[in-house]
Design a protein around this motif. Structure first.
Motif, PDB file in Angstrom:
ATOM      1  N   TYR A 153       0.844  -1.189   0.000  1.00 45.75           N
ATOM      2  CA  TYR A 153       0.000   0.000   0.000  1.00 45.75           C
ATOM      3  C   TYR A 153       0.882   1.243   0.000  1.00 45.75           C
ATOM      4  O   TYR A 153       1.850   1.272   0.762  1.00 45.75           O
ATOM      5  N   PRO A 154       0.548   2.242  -0.813  1.00 50.53           N
ATOM      6  CA  PRO A 154      -0.478   2.229  -1.859  1.00 50.53           C
ATOM      7  C   PRO A 154      -0.003   1.430  -3.072  1.00 50.53           C
ATOM      8  O   PRO A 154       1.188   1.221  -3.251  1.00 50.53           O
ATOM      9  N   ARG A 155      -0.949   1.034  -3.900  1.00 45.16           N
ATOM     10  CA  ARG A 155      -0.626   0.331  -5.138  1.00 45.16           C
ATOM     11  C   ARG A 155      -1.716   0.632  -6.152  1.00 45.16           C
ATOM     12  O   ARG A 155      -2.904   0.557  -5.843  1.00 45.16           O
ATOM     13  N   LEU A 156      -1.297   0.969  -7.384  1.00 47.54           N
ATOM     14  CA  LEU A 156      -2.264   1.331  -8.415  1.00 47.54           C
ATOM     15  C   LEU A 156      -3.262   0.219  -8.690  1.00 47.54           C
ATOM     16  O   LEU A 156      -4.439   0.469  -8.930  1.00 47.54           O
ATOM     17  N   SER A 162       7.166   2.980  -8.468  1.00 48.19           N
ATOM     18  CA  SER A 162       6.124   3.289  -9.446  1.00 48.19           C
ATOM     19  C   SER A 162       4.829   3.750  -8.793  1.00 48.19           C
ATOM     20  O   SER A 162       4.014   4.424  -9.430  1.00 48.19           O
ATOM     21  N   ASP A 163       4.631   3.393  -7.515  1.00 48.55           N
ATOM     22  CA  ASP A 163       3.426   3.808  -6.806  1.00 48.55           C
ATOM     23  C   ASP A 163       3.608   5.130  -6.074  1.00 48.55           C
ATOM     24  O   ASP A 163       2.699   5.592  -5.386  1.00 48.55           O
ATOM     25  N   LEU A 164       4.790   5.725  -6.210  1.00 48.81           N
ATOM     26  CA  LEU A 164       5.065   7.023  -5.600  1.00 48.81           C
ATOM     27  C   LEU A 164       5.102   8.145  -6.628  1.00 48.81           C
ATOM     28  O   LEU A 164       5.505   9.260  -6.314  1.00 48.81           O
ATOM     29  N   GLU A 165       4.688   7.838  -7.854  1.00 48.78           N
ATOM     30  CA  GLU A 165       4.775   8.824  -8.922  1.00 48.78           C
ATOM     31  C   GLU A 165       3.655   9.855  -8.876  1.00 48.78           C
ATOM     32  O   GLU A 165       3.692  10.855  -9.585  1.00 48.78           O
ATOM     33  N   ARG A 176       2.196   9.359  -2.879  1.00 48.19           N
ATOM     34  CA  ARG A 176       3.177   9.853  -1.912  1.00 48.19           C
ATOM     35  C   ARG A 176       2.509  10.194  -0.582  1.00 48.19           C
ATOM     36  O   ARG A 176       3.042   9.903   0.487  1.00 48.19           O
ATOM     37  N   CYS A 177       1.342  10.795  -0.661  1.00 47.95           N
ATOM     38  CA  CYS A 177       0.611  11.170   0.559  1.00 47.95           C
ATOM     39  C   CYS A 177       0.224   9.933   1.363  1.00 47.95           C
ATOM     40  O   CYS A 177       0.399   9.894   2.590  1.00 47.95           O
ATOM     41  N   ASP A 185       0.145  -6.137 -34.244  1.00 44.64           N
ATOM     42  CA  ASP A 185      -0.219  -4.792 -34.666  1.00 44.64           C
ATOM     43  C   ASP A 185      -1.606  -4.398 -34.191  1.00 44.64           C
ATOM     44  O   ASP A 185      -2.028  -3.248 -34.365  1.00 44.64           O
ATOM     45  N   ARG A 186      -2.335  -5.331 -33.599  1.00 45.99           N
ATOM     46  CA  ARG A 186      -3.687  -5.048 -33.104  1.00 45.99           C
ATOM     47  C   ARG A 186      -3.798  -5.265 -31.594  1.00 45.99           C
ATOM     48  O   ARG A 186      -4.894  -5.334 -31.058  1.00 45.99           O
ATOM     49  N   VAL A 187      -2.661  -5.356 -30.903  1.00 45.02           N
ATOM     50  CA  VAL A 187      -2.648  -5.509 -29.448  1.00 45.02           C
ATOM     51  C   VAL A 187      -1.787  -4.396 -28.852  1.00 45.02           C
ATOM     52  O   VAL A 187      -0.610  -4.265 -29.193  1.00 45.02           O
ATOM     53  N   GLU A 188      -2.391  -3.595 -27.976  1.00 43.55           N
ATOM     54  CA  GLU A 188      -1.700  -2.461 -27.376  1.00 43.55           C
ATOM     55  C   GLU A 188      -1.623  -2.616 -25.860  1.00 43.55           C
ATOM     56  O   GLU A 188      -2.583  -3.066 -25.230  1.00 43.55           O
ATOM     57  N   PHE A 189      -0.479  -2.222 -25.298  1.00 45.65           N
ATOM     58  CA  PHE A 189      -0.269  -2.258 -23.853  1.00 45.65           C
ATOM     59  C   PHE A 189      -0.149  -0.824 -23.348  1.00 45.65           C
ATOM     60  O   PHE A 189       0.785  -0.111 -23.699  1.00 45.65           O
ATOM     61  N   THR A 190      -1.080  -0.424 -22.520  1.00 45.52           N
ATOM     62  CA  THR A 190      -1.105   0.951 -22.019  1.00 45.52           C
ATOM     63  C   THR A 190      -0.327   1.109 -20.723  1.00 45.52           C
ATOM     64  O   THR A 190       0.124   2.198 -20.397  1.00 45.52           O
ATOM     65  N   GLY A 191      -0.161   0.028 -19.966  1.00 39.49           N
ATOM     66  CA  GLY A 191       0.461   0.116 -18.653  1.00 39.49           C
ATOM     67  C   GLY A 191      -0.560   0.510 -17.601  1.00 39.49           C
ATOM     68  O   GLY A 191      -1.741   0.732 -17.892  1.00 39.49           O
ATOM     69  N   GLU A 192      -0.103   0.608 -16.349  1.00 37.92           N
ATOM     70  CA  GLU A 192      -0.998   0.992 -15.254  1.00 37.92           C
ATOM     71  C   GLU A 192      -1.353   2.464 -15.355  1.00 37.92           C
ATOM     72  O   GLU A 192      -0.508   3.306 -15.676  1.00 37.92           O
TER      73      GLU A 192
END
Length: 418
Positions: free
Chosen positions: A12-15, A45-48, A53-54, A288-295
């Motif tokens: 915690y925290p975690r997206l 990555s969860d402090l961005e 951060r809070c 070409d038809r699969v996209e990864f956006t990320g968290e």
């Protein structure tokens, strides 16, 4: 009346666990003070974000404790009741059966519980609530037991069971034993409660409460119009892990291409299975038809859902995913599988299209149906939004959880188990 509770969490925290942050925020809006306790240090990555951060600044992290803090906490617990601590240590060892590794791990959990107790005794939080029934619940249980060494104190504990992780390894989870010692146990769906009942003595079934996860219905506002995409977009919001069924979507994209139907699959989320999903898309010739956006944070998820023609989550194992609720709230027609607690919300051809898990052809057919029949999608979306407003508002459901915390009682001595 203001009350306090301590939340025991893995990370915690975690997206990927925004539902927990939402629950905590809603509790605090209702006047419940929440002490955050996490087992593991927060990931960079969860402090961005400012919120991340809070929240991290408000969280006590068990595994970052110094050696001196560990020694101090353990000896303080032992001084309070040498015999009680010895009995607790013996019970923790016995829980592991004859598996030496399991015995040692539970002794580690006892040490972690001593740290949590030492931290919380300077606060007024005397009820502990764990999310997930594995290690967090074990630590909450042991912490409450240490707190009750002082007979002038009244420590209680509970946990929320979300899904299949708590039921895969029954020996490790020890759901029956934990239920016998907890004040109450929360299931997020009727299905989850049924699994808790399956694993527990019927005399404890009255301790099971259903508190459904929910969302901020205002944050996920119903969209005014359908997107105008030149190529239909099938969006998935989920952790990239095997049980979520991303590879089934990739195979459906391939099958649709073979039928002459062009779609783009967009995967929102992070996780350990990304390379395998990408490799399957390349093997099938549809990369070409699969996209990864990320968290993404909630605003980013809202943006991607607003651009979706279809939301798809063909999971193999689940609880009741919040991402389905988010898509329904926004008005994206949903395709998912009829497993676990999902059909309690996603009723087939009423609020969604629900399919057998692992069936690529059925998924391809459902995507085609929603692409070709926009009226059906709009009908499903309106009915789904109405259900979200009625039964899946986070603030309404958290109010029930707050009442459970306020009225928590220690199990009757005759019930206790060993």
């Amino acid at each position: 009346m203001e009350s306090s509770v301590a939340y025991i969490l893995t990370n915690y925290p975690r997206l990927s666990h925004t539902f927990i942050a939402r629950e905590i925020n809603d509790l605090e809006s209702l006047g419940v003070r929440v002490e955050r306790v996490a087992m593991n240090a927060v990931l960079p990555s969860d402090l961005e974000t400012r919120d991340g951060r809070c929240e991290s600044e408000k969280t006590f992290y068990i595994k970052t404790s110094s050696t001196s803090a560990i020694v101090k906490a353990v000896f303080a617990a032992m001084r309070m009741s040498p015999l009680g601590f010895a009995r607790l240590a013996w019970r923790s060892v016995r829980m592991g059966g004859t598996d030496l590794r399991a015995m040692l791990w539970r002794l580690f959990y006892l040490v972690e519980a001593a740290l949590v107790w030492d931290h919380l005794r300077t606060t007024d939080a005397r009820h502990l609530h764990a999310h997930f029934g594995l290690t967090p619940a074990t630590i909450a249980w042991f912490t409450a037991d240490i707190g009750n060494f002082d007979r002038t104190q009244h420590w209680t504990w509970s946990f929320t069971s979300h899904g299949f992780q708590d039921f895969v390894d029954e020996r490790e989870a020890q759901i029956a034993l934990k239920t016998a010692h907890a004040s109450f146990v929360v299931g997020i769906s009727d299905f989850t409660r049924s699994q808790l009942m399956r694993l527990s003595n019927p005399q404890f079934w009255d301790r099971f409460e259903i508190v459904r996860c929910g969302i901020d219905v205002d944050e996920f506002a119903f969209r005014a119009q359908h997107p105008d995409n030149p190529i239909p977009r099938v969006v998935t919001v989920a952790r990239l892990s095997p049980e979520k069924g991303h590879v089934i979507i990739v195979n459906a994209v391939k099958q649709l291409r073979d039928r002459g139907v062009d779609v783009i699959a967009e995967f929102v989320g992070g996780g350990p299975f990304r390379d395998e999903i990408k490799a399957e898309a390349e093997r099938l010739g549809v990369s070409d038809r699969v996209e990864f956006t990320g968290e993404l944070e909630a605003p980013g998820v809202v943006e991607r859902l607003n651009q979706a023609d279809v939301f798809c989550l063909p999971s193999f194992a689940e609880g009741l995913p919040v991402s389905i609720m988010e898509a329904m709230a926004i008005g994206v027609p949903v395709i998912t599988t009829y497993i676990s607690g999902i059909p309690e919300l996603a009723q087939d051809h009423r609020r969604a299209l629900t399919l057998p898990a692992g069936n690529v052809e059925a998924l391809a057919d459902a995507i085609t149906e929603l692409i070709n029949d926009r009226a059906l999608g709009e009908e499903l979306a309106k009915a789904a939004r109405a259900e979200i407003e009625l039964n899946y508002s986070s603030i309404d459901n958290v109010a029930r959880l707050a009442a459970l915390f306020a009225n928590a009682r220690a199990p009757r001595p005759a019930d206790g188990g060993s």
